[in-house]
Write an enzyme that holds these catalytic residues in place. Structure first.
Site, PDB file in Angstrom:
ATOM      1  N   GLN A 293     -29.395  29.206   6.514  1.00  0.00           N
ATOM      2  CA  GLN A 293     -30.336  30.192   5.988  1.00  0.00           C
ATOM      3  C   GLN A 293     -31.252  30.720   7.093  1.00  0.00           C
ATOM      4  O   GLN A 293     -31.674  29.972   7.983  1.00  0.00           O
ATOM      5  CB  GLN A 293     -31.175  29.572   4.870  1.00  0.00           C
ATOM      6  CG  GLN A 293     -30.386  29.271   3.611  1.00  0.00           C
ATOM      7  CD  GLN A 293     -30.128  30.506   2.754  1.00  0.00           C
ATOM      8  OE1 GLN A 293     -30.439  31.622   3.141  1.00  0.00           O
ATOM      9  NE2 GLN A 293     -29.550  30.290   1.580  1.00  0.00           N
ATOM     10  N   TYR A 322     -19.751  25.905  -2.932  1.00  0.00           N
ATOM     11  CA  TYR A 322     -20.142  26.803  -1.828  1.00  0.00           C
ATOM     12  C   TYR A 322     -21.133  26.075  -0.917  1.00  0.00           C
ATOM     13  O   TYR A 322     -22.209  26.564  -0.615  1.00  0.00           O
ATOM     14  CB  TYR A 322     -20.767  28.100  -2.348  1.00  0.00           C
ATOM     15  CG  TYR A 322     -19.993  28.778  -3.445  1.00  0.00           C
ATOM     16  CD1 TYR A 322     -18.964  29.662  -3.146  1.00  0.00           C
ATOM     17  CD2 TYR A 322     -20.288  28.540  -4.789  1.00  0.00           C
ATOM     18  CE1 TYR A 322     -18.244  30.305  -4.156  1.00  0.00           C
ATOM     19  CE2 TYR A 322     -19.576  29.162  -5.800  1.00  0.00           C
ATOM     20  CZ  TYR A 322     -18.564  30.044  -5.487  1.00  0.00           C
ATOM     21  OH  TYR A 322     -17.856  30.667  -6.484  1.00  0.00           O
ATOM     22  N   ASP A 391     -24.128  28.030  -5.344  1.00  0.00           N
ATOM     23  CA  ASP A 391     -24.865  28.973  -4.505  1.00  0.00           C
ATOM     24  C   ASP A 391     -23.848  29.953  -3.924  1.00  0.00           C
ATOM     25  O   ASP A 391     -23.521  29.913  -2.739  1.00  0.00           O
ATOM     26  CB  ASP A 391     -25.608  28.220  -3.392  1.00  0.00           C
ATOM     27  CG  ASP A 391     -26.521  29.122  -2.578  1.00  0.00           C
ATOM     28  OD1 ASP A 391     -26.653  30.321  -2.927  1.00  0.00           O
ATOM     29  OD2 ASP A 391     -27.100  28.646  -1.585  1.00  0.00           O
ATOM     30  N   CYS A 418     -28.114  35.097  -4.962  1.00  0.00           N
ATOM     31  CA  CYS A 418     -28.687  36.058  -4.022  1.00  0.00           C
ATOM     32  C   CYS A 418     -28.413  37.491  -4.471  1.00  0.00           C
ATOM     33  O   CYS A 418     -28.655  38.433  -3.718  1.00  0.00           O
ATOM     34  CB  CYS A 418     -28.145  35.828  -2.608  1.00  0.00           C
ATOM     35  SG  CYS A 418     -26.346  35.998  -2.468  1.00  0.00           S
TER      36      CYS A 418
END
Length: 460
Positions: A293, A322, A391, A418
């Site tokens: 990230q 993931y 995710d 996201c």
């Protein structure tokens, strides 16, 4: 100025007053003209602008701001001189409380569009932001080209290969920018040829810098058009002398014209092969290509939210779909009986296994493969997860994975998204068996239109 030929037609170049109603998912202002939706970057709700048409499509109009007649109270002066020329700072003209409110609204808009079961009653909390929403990006990936006889490093203008030089960029850390600009000067001083896209000639294509917030050290990767790197030793020596923070120097080979930034071959030039970042007490060794990230401070907050939402115990069997380099699963491993993670990128799985080893975590297993393929196999083999965290990329969950989730029905389930649109789409199916307890928006990328959401689901 072009004029429409009938009352209902609109032509490129035409101007008209427009009242902005809201901000769209990409950060553009939205209004309506002759019953058509108008997308106009840089405009804010409550503003009245003079719109100038740039493109006309059957169902929408693209426009730009010619003039602002009535300004929104939350409009601010952008920090970057390149605002409007590159992506990644598209909301710099909106004050930070306005950005946080918008990011919650984007989630609401997506739910209203897809209408998953019970969406009107979902508890959506206020967006969790940053105390300082600047200089948070720990990684820079800037293209290098020659512009008017000068070397430039920066990003492409949207939907183009026009490079915008970025001597400053207010969302990047000071260190990543300092390293890129210093390396650029060294490349120029040494006469190292940079890539010429038109002629597919030259060597240096891209400079990539990743900083560890934990150690203050950095990794530099030079992406090149061939294995050759003229003046390589002189460049390495100069970098080590002028940039002591750079403890890892790598070269990645990406030959020829391609839309991909990275090639398959990575060469260790000097220093360490990895740098280490720490999140919530877990250490992660990062290779040049490892995904991690870009905002460690908010990532740590997000993982704490996931932990609270899952409410794990020592008997739980957690699946980390993931999983990447293992960040979420390793953060939670000390609370459960076992963690199984999967990812389609072999390097990420090797990194996850390595990160488990260096943190002396022994109750994790990591597998190369797609979640939508592996989870059904595990179910067939008798493995029954009690907790699940997903995710996914912006494309959301694969249909096979949704089917497997609805078959295995783990009691504890958190969806980290996201992309609010694909989240809302997936919830249409998931809410056949699950109830949405809470959606927590999180601002991972201030000054942009992107938002993360941590969704807590419980079995009905």
């Amino acid at each position: 100025m072009p004029q429409p030929t009938t009352n209902n037609e609109v032509a490129a170049g035409q101007r008209f007053p427009l009242t902005i109603k809201r901000i769209g998912i990409n950060g553009e202002g939205i209004g309506y003209y002759k019953r058509k939706i108008v997308f106009i970057p840089g405009a804010l709700p409550e503003e009245v602008v003079v719109a100038e048409v740039t493109n006309v499509a059957p169902r929408f109009i693209d426009a730009k701001v010619h003039k602002i007649r009535k300004m929104a109270p939350n409009r601010v002066e952008p920090k970057d001189a390149t605002y409007g020329q590159v992506g990644g700072i598209e909301l710099e003209h909106l004050n930070y409380p306005g950005q946080l409110a918008f990011k919650k609204d984007v989630v609401v808009q997506a739910l209203e569009k897809f209408k998953p079961n019970g969406y009107a009653q979902y508890h959506i909390t206020e967006t969790v932001g940053m105390a300082n929403p600047w200089h948070y990006r720990n990684k820079a990936q800037f293209q290098v080209r020659e512009i008017d006889g000068q070397l430039a490093a920066g990003l492409y203008a949207p939907s183009s290969h026009t490079l915008i030089d970025l001597p400053e960029f207010a969302t990047q850390t000071d260190l990543t920018m300092h390293i890129i600009r210093t390396v650029l000067k060294l490349v120029e001083a040494l006469g190292i040829p940079v890539y010429d896209e038109q002629h597919n000639a030259g060597i240096l294509k891209t400079i990539v810098v990743r900083e560890s917030f934990e150690t203050g050290q950095a990794q530099l990767t030079l992406i090149t058009n061939s294995q050759k790197l003229p003046k390589k030793q002189a460049l390495i020596t100069a970098i080590q002398e002028q940039l002591p923070e750079v403890v890892s120097i790598m070269q990645n080979v990406n030959k020829g014209k391609t839309v991909m930034v990275w090639g398959d071959e990575t060469i260790h030039l000097a220093g360490q092969e990895t740098i280490t970042e720490t999140l919530n007490g877990i250490h992660f060794e990062l290779t040049a290509r490892a995904f991690f990230q870009l905002n460690p401070k908010q990532t740590a907050k997000m993982y704490e939210m996931v932990e609270d939402a899952l409410d794990l115990n020592s008997n739980d069997r957690l699946v980390d779909a993931y999983c990447g380099v293992g960040t979420i699963g390793l953060s939670l491993a000390n609370q459960v009986a076992e963690v199984r993670g999967m990812d389609t990128i072999p390097d990420s799985i090797e990194a996850a296994k390595h990160n488990a080893a260096i943190n002396q975590i022994e109750n994790t297993e990591y597998f190369v493969g797609a979640a939508e393929e592996l989870l059904p196999q595990w179910l067939d083999d008798g493995f029954q997860p009690t907790a699940l965290v997903v995710d996914p990329p912006r494309t959301g969950l694969d249909q096979q994975l949704i089917d497997a989730i609805l078959l295995s029905l783990p009691a504890k389930f958190v969806y980290v998204s996201c992309n609010p649109s694909t989240l809302a789409r997936d919830l249409k199916q998931l809410t056949s068996r699950y109830q949405v307890e809470q959606i927590q928006p999180l601002d991972m990328f201030p000054q942009t239109a992107r938002v993360e959401a941590v969704v807590t689901l419980t079995l009905k």
